[in-house]
Design a protein around this motif. Sequence first.
Motif, PDB file in Angstrom:
ATOM      1  N   TYR A 286       0.988  -0.847   0.283  1.00 37.42           N
ATOM      2  CA  TYR A 286      -0.488   0.035   0.109  1.00 37.42           C
ATOM      3  C   TYR A 286       0.400   1.439   0.185  1.00 37.42           C
ATOM      4  CZ  TYR A 286      -3.434  -3.407   1.572  1.00 37.42           C
ATOM      5  OH  TYR A 286      -4.553  -4.348   1.702  1.00 37.42           O
ATOM      6  N   PRO A 287       1.061   1.577  -1.025  1.00 41.61           N
ATOM      7  CA  PRO A 287       1.812   3.054  -0.667  1.00 41.61           C
ATOM      8  C   PRO A 287       1.576   3.632  -0.489  1.00 41.61           C
ATOM      9  CG  PRO A 287       1.486   1.839  -3.468  1.00 41.61           C
ATOM     10  CD  PRO A 287       0.986   1.927  -2.395  1.00 41.61           C
ATOM     11  N   ILE A 288       2.204   4.730   0.375  1.00 40.09           N
ATOM     12  CA  ILE A 288       1.550   6.189   0.922  1.00 40.09           C
ATOM     13  C   ILE A 288       2.774   7.091   0.646  1.00 40.09           C
ATOM     14  CG2 ILE A 288       2.385   6.854   3.923  1.00 40.09           C
ATOM     15  CD1 ILE A 288       2.190   4.557   4.469  1.00 40.09           C
ATOM     16  N   VAL A 289       1.868   8.292   0.384  1.00 37.85           N
ATOM     17  CA  VAL A 289       1.772   9.665  -0.701  1.00 37.85           C
ATOM     18  C   VAL A 289       1.871  11.136  -0.150  1.00 37.85           C
ATOM     19  CG1 VAL A 289       2.216   7.921  -2.173  1.00 37.85           C
ATOM     20  CG2 VAL A 289       0.077   9.217  -2.549  1.00 37.85           C
ATOM     21  N   THR A 290       1.903  12.088  -0.520  1.00 32.65           N
ATOM     22  CA  THR A 290       1.928  12.832  -0.477  1.00 32.65           C
ATOM     23  C   THR A 290       0.842  13.101  -2.094  1.00 32.65           C
ATOM     24  OG1 THR A 290       1.576  15.774  -0.687  1.00 32.65           O
ATOM     25  CG2 THR A 290       3.525  14.134  -1.635  1.00 32.65           C
ATOM     26  N   HIS A 291      -0.821  13.241  -2.045  1.00 39.36           N
ATOM     27  CA  HIS A 291      -1.226  13.864  -3.169  1.00 39.36           C
ATOM     28  C   HIS A 291      -0.887  15.170  -3.951  1.00 39.36           C
ATOM     29  CE1 HIS A 291      -3.978  12.340  -5.965  1.00 39.36           C
ATOM     30  NE2 HIS A 291      -4.425  10.515  -5.141  1.00 39.36           N
ATOM     31  N   GLN A 292       0.202  15.864  -3.571  1.00 39.40           N
ATOM     32  CA  GLN A 292       0.767  15.987  -4.301  1.00 39.40           C
ATOM     33  C   GLN A 292       1.668  15.633  -4.869  1.00 39.40           C
ATOM     34  OE1 GLN A 292      -1.439  18.852  -2.195  1.00 39.40           O
ATOM     35  NE2 GLN A 292       0.066  19.927  -3.461  1.00 39.40           N
ATOM     36  N   PHE A 293       1.558  14.679  -5.972  1.00 40.77           N
ATOM     37  CA  PHE A 293       2.501  14.480  -7.333  1.00 40.77           C
ATOM     38  C   PHE A 293       3.531  14.741  -7.667  1.00 40.77           C
ATOM     39  CE2 PHE A 293      -1.442  10.604  -6.914  1.00 40.77           C
ATOM     40  CZ  PHE A 293      -0.337  10.018  -6.520  1.00 40.77           C
ATOM     41  N   ASN A 294       3.924  15.873  -7.249  1.00 39.69           N
ATOM     42  CA  ASN A 294       4.831  16.640  -8.215  1.00 39.69           C
ATOM     43  C   ASN A 294       6.100  16.075  -7.128  1.00 39.69           C
ATOM     44  OD1 ASN A 294       3.502  18.616  -6.383  1.00 39.69           O
ATOM     45  ND2 ASN A 294       4.677  20.304  -7.898  1.00 39.69           N
ATOM     46  N   ASP A 295       5.408  15.880  -6.016  1.00 42.72           N
ATOM     47  CA  ASP A 295       6.326  16.243  -4.368  1.00 42.72           C
ATOM     48  C   ASP A 295       6.454  14.513  -4.057  1.00 42.72           C
ATOM     49  OD1 ASP A 295       6.732  18.716  -3.906  1.00 42.72           O
ATOM     50  OD2 ASP A 295       4.910  18.683  -2.734  1.00 42.72           O
ATOM     51  N   ALA A 296       5.526  13.119  -4.879  1.00 42.00           N
ATOM     52  CA  ALA A 296       5.881  12.064  -4.499  1.00 42.00           C
ATOM     53  C   ALA A 296       6.858  11.645  -5.115  1.00 42.00           C
ATOM     54  CB  ALA A 296       4.109  11.692  -4.461  1.00 42.00           C
ATOM     55  N   ALA A 297       6.746  12.513  -6.616  1.00 39.21           N
ATOM     56  CA  ALA A 297       8.129  11.607  -7.208  1.00 39.21           C
ATOM     57  C   ALA A 297       9.443  13.098  -7.556  1.00 39.21           C
ATOM     58  CB  ALA A 297       7.563  12.543  -8.765  1.00 39.21           C
ATOM     59  N   LYS A 298       9.175  13.286  -6.194  1.00 38.96           N
ATOM     60  CA  LYS A 298      10.701  13.895  -5.659  1.00 38.96           C
ATOM     61  C   LYS A 298      10.782  12.937  -4.479  1.00 38.96           C
ATOM     62  CE  LYS A 298      10.570  18.796  -7.530  1.00 38.96           C
ATOM     63  NZ  LYS A 298      10.471  19.962  -6.830  1.00 38.96           N
ATOM     64  N   GLY A 299      10.349  11.946  -3.971  1.00 44.14           N
ATOM     65  CA  GLY A 299      10.610  10.939  -2.645  1.00 44.14           C
ATOM     66  C   GLY A 299       9.671  10.511  -1.964  1.00 44.14           C
ATOM     67  N   ALA A 300       9.052  11.752  -1.736  1.00 41.70           N
ATOM     68  CA  ALA A 300       7.357  11.729  -0.775  1.00 41.70           C
ATOM     69  C   ALA A 300       7.216   9.876  -0.357  1.00 41.70           C
ATOM     70  CB  ALA A 300       6.756  12.881  -0.635  1.00 41.70           C
ATOM     71  N   THR A 301       7.643   8.719  -0.772  1.00 41.18           N
ATOM     72  CA  THR A 301       6.772   7.921  -0.638  1.00 41.18           C
ATOM     73  C   THR A 301       7.281   7.091  -0.008  1.00 41.18           C
ATOM     74  OG1 THR A 301       6.413   8.310  -3.144  1.00 41.18           O
ATOM     75  CG2 THR A 301       5.945   5.701  -2.641  1.00 41.18           C
ATOM     76  N   ALA A 302       6.478   6.279   1.085  1.00 43.37           N
ATOM     77  CA  ALA A 302       6.707   4.909   1.827  1.00 43.37           C
ATOM     78  C   ALA A 302       5.586   3.716   0.969  1.00 43.37           C
ATOM     79  CB  ALA A 302       6.566   5.452   2.857  1.00 43.37           C
ATOM     80  N   ILE A 303       6.480   3.057   1.607  1.00 42.47           N
ATOM     81  CA  ILE A 303       5.182   1.484   1.782  1.00 42.47           C
ATOM     82  C   ILE A 303       4.692   1.224   2.875  1.00 42.47           C
ATOM     83  CG2 ILE A 303       4.985  -0.607   0.668  1.00 42.47           C
ATOM     84  CD1 ILE A 303       5.591   1.046  -1.511  1.00 42.47           C
ATOM     85  N   LEU A 304       3.725   0.414   3.065  1.00 36.90           N
ATOM     86  CA  LEU A 304       2.972  -0.245   4.451  1.00 36.90           C
ATOM     87  C   LEU A 304       2.553  -1.302   3.526  1.00 36.90           C
ATOM     88  CD1 LEU A 304       1.671  -0.404   6.750  1.00 36.90           C
ATOM     89  CD2 LEU A 304      -0.267  -0.283   5.988  1.00 36.90           C
ATOM     90  N   ARG A 305       3.569  -2.811   3.881  1.00 35.27           N
ATOM     91  CA  ARG A 305       3.310  -4.034   3.275  1.00 35.27           C
ATOM     92  C   ARG A 305       2.685  -4.661   4.189  1.00 35.27           C
ATOM     93  NH1 ARG A 305       8.892  -5.693   0.281  1.00 35.27           N
ATOM     94  NH2 ARG A 305       7.599  -5.004  -1.171  1.00 35.27           N
ATOM     95  N   VAL A 306       1.433  -5.497   3.577  1.00 39.29           N
ATOM     96  CA  VAL A 306       0.739  -5.990   3.903  1.00 39.29           C
ATOM     97  C   VAL A 306       1.166  -7.426   4.134  1.00 39.29           C
ATOM     98  CG1 VAL A 306      -2.047  -6.817   4.807  1.00 39.29           C
ATOM     99  CG2 VAL A 306      -1.340  -4.356   4.395  1.00 39.29           C
ATOM    100  N   THR A 307       0.988  -8.513   5.186  1.00 45.71           N
ATOM    101  CA  THR A 307       1.261  -9.581   4.909  1.00 45.71           C
ATOM    102  C   THR A 307       0.714 -11.059   5.672  1.00 45.71           C
ATOM    103  OG1 THR A 307       3.530 -10.224   6.188  1.00 45.71           O
ATOM    104  CG2 THR A 307       3.815  -9.856   4.074  1.00 45.71           C
ATOM    105  N   LYS A 308       0.718 -11.903   5.249  1.00 40.56           N
ATOM    106  CA  LYS A 308      -0.713 -12.759   6.432  1.00 40.56           C
ATOM    107  C   LYS A 308       0.437 -13.166   7.301  1.00 40.56           C
ATOM    108  CE  LYS A 308      -2.305 -16.126   3.932  1.00 40.56           C
ATOM    109  NZ  LYS A 308      -2.515 -17.536   3.506  1.00 40.56           N
ATOM    110  N   ASP A 309       1.208 -13.182   7.655  1.00 37.87           N
ATOM    111  CA  ASP A 309       2.003 -12.674   9.034  1.00 37.87           C
ATOM    112  C   ASP A 309       2.268 -11.718  10.117  1.00 37.87           C
ATOM    113  OD1 ASP A 309       3.829 -12.876   7.365  1.00 37.87           O
ATOM    114  OD2 ASP A 309       5.024 -14.714   7.930  1.00 37.87           O
ATOM    115  N   GLY A 310       2.781 -10.445   8.948  1.00 35.55           N
ATOM    116  CA  GLY A 310       2.938  -9.617   9.350  1.00 35.55           C
ATOM    117  C   GLY A 310       4.576  -9.410   9.368  1.00 35.55           C
ATOM    118  N   LYS A 311       4.855 -10.472   8.667  1.00 31.56           N
ATOM    119  CA  LYS A 311       6.365 -10.292   8.334  1.00 31.56           C
ATOM    120  C   LYS A 311       6.645  -9.600   6.585  1.00 31.56           C
ATOM    121  CE  LYS A 311       8.321 -13.876  11.211  1.00 31.56           C
ATOM    122  NZ  LYS A 311       8.341 -15.515  12.076  1.00 31.56           N
ATOM    123  N   ASP A 312       8.156  -9.570   6.927  1.00 31.94           N
ATOM    124  CA  ASP A 312       8.685  -8.312   5.697  1.00 31.94           C
ATOM    125  C   ASP A 312       8.760  -9.972   4.069  1.00 31.94           C
ATOM    126  OD1 ASP A 312       9.664  -7.072   3.276  1.00 31.94           O
ATOM    127  OD2 ASP A 312      11.191  -6.069   4.473  1.00 31.94           O
TER     128      ASP A 312
END
Length: 320
Positions: A286-312
């Motif tokens: 699940y990407p986490i972003v600023t929806h000012q996408f010019n700023d997201a394209a400059k790096g303001a992006t994270a990932i929320l990773r969801v798995t069955k057991d919560g492990k990467d």
Amino acid sequence: MIVIAILGAIAVFCAYIPAEEKDEAAIAEAAETLNQPPIAPFIHREGNTVKIEMTAQVTDVEISKGVFYNAWTFNGTVPGPVLYVNEGETIDFTLKNMDPNVPHSMDFHAVHAAPSKKFIDVMPNEEGQFSYKAQSPGVFMYHCGTSPALAHIANGMYGMIIVAPANGYPSDADIDREYTIVQSEWYTEHDYQAFLNDEPIYVVFNGNDFGLKEQPFLAKVGDKVRFYVNNAGPNEVSSFHIVGTLLDRVYIDGNPRNVLYGLQTYLLPASGGAVVEVTVTEEGDYPIVTHQFNDAAKGATAILRVTKDGKDTHEPAMKH
């Protein structure tokens, strides 16, 4: 529940030089290259008092892969350490200034205090001690307030302080995981005119454009996840958005009395904070972003990773 903190003055002015020239001359003088090893903050509770000792220092920080910025920092990281206190506690604060060239200070957005007395400059190689009471719950910015404050924030002197509500949040029992995110900007190094007039080169979460993709936030299917979010700026707004879910609850500035439900995006002004809660129902990124996408394209992006057991899974992060 565990709060997972993912981490990060201008030279003494001559009174007779015009302000604009002072600013630029001071920044150029202060650009002398130092790289002081990070010093951990000291935090200790004694009854209802929290003793916090932080250090202003100059340290190279990696803002993009292989790209380093000679930053003005609190404790050698950008953003600075996440501070966590409880509503009603007294903060007994000490700032040590290891920067040999530049005075620095501390402006806590979380307290009531006379800035001319309790946010004052600490001169190079000196320390200052101040006391405040944390009376209002929420998610707040702290930053160096030495003039020009723009230069100190843009050079890296900011962080998040969480004041936990005395009676908690109404949703506390539902929350499975908690994380922190600070959005901020990087400009041309030590260039005050760029801070004033240019677009940022990087807009980032937690100090750089890669960390929260290489080491994503983790959750299990069905988890309710809480984010403590702050936009440090200094200049841009943040349209905080998590792709693939809705914001179940948003506590504006982290105050439990200021609650909104079912938002797609929440707007954070420069210095604004929030507690954001979401539910994840399916496995995946699940990407986490600023929806000012010019700023997201400059790096303001994270990932929320969801798995069955919560492990990467250690798979490459989804791009967005």
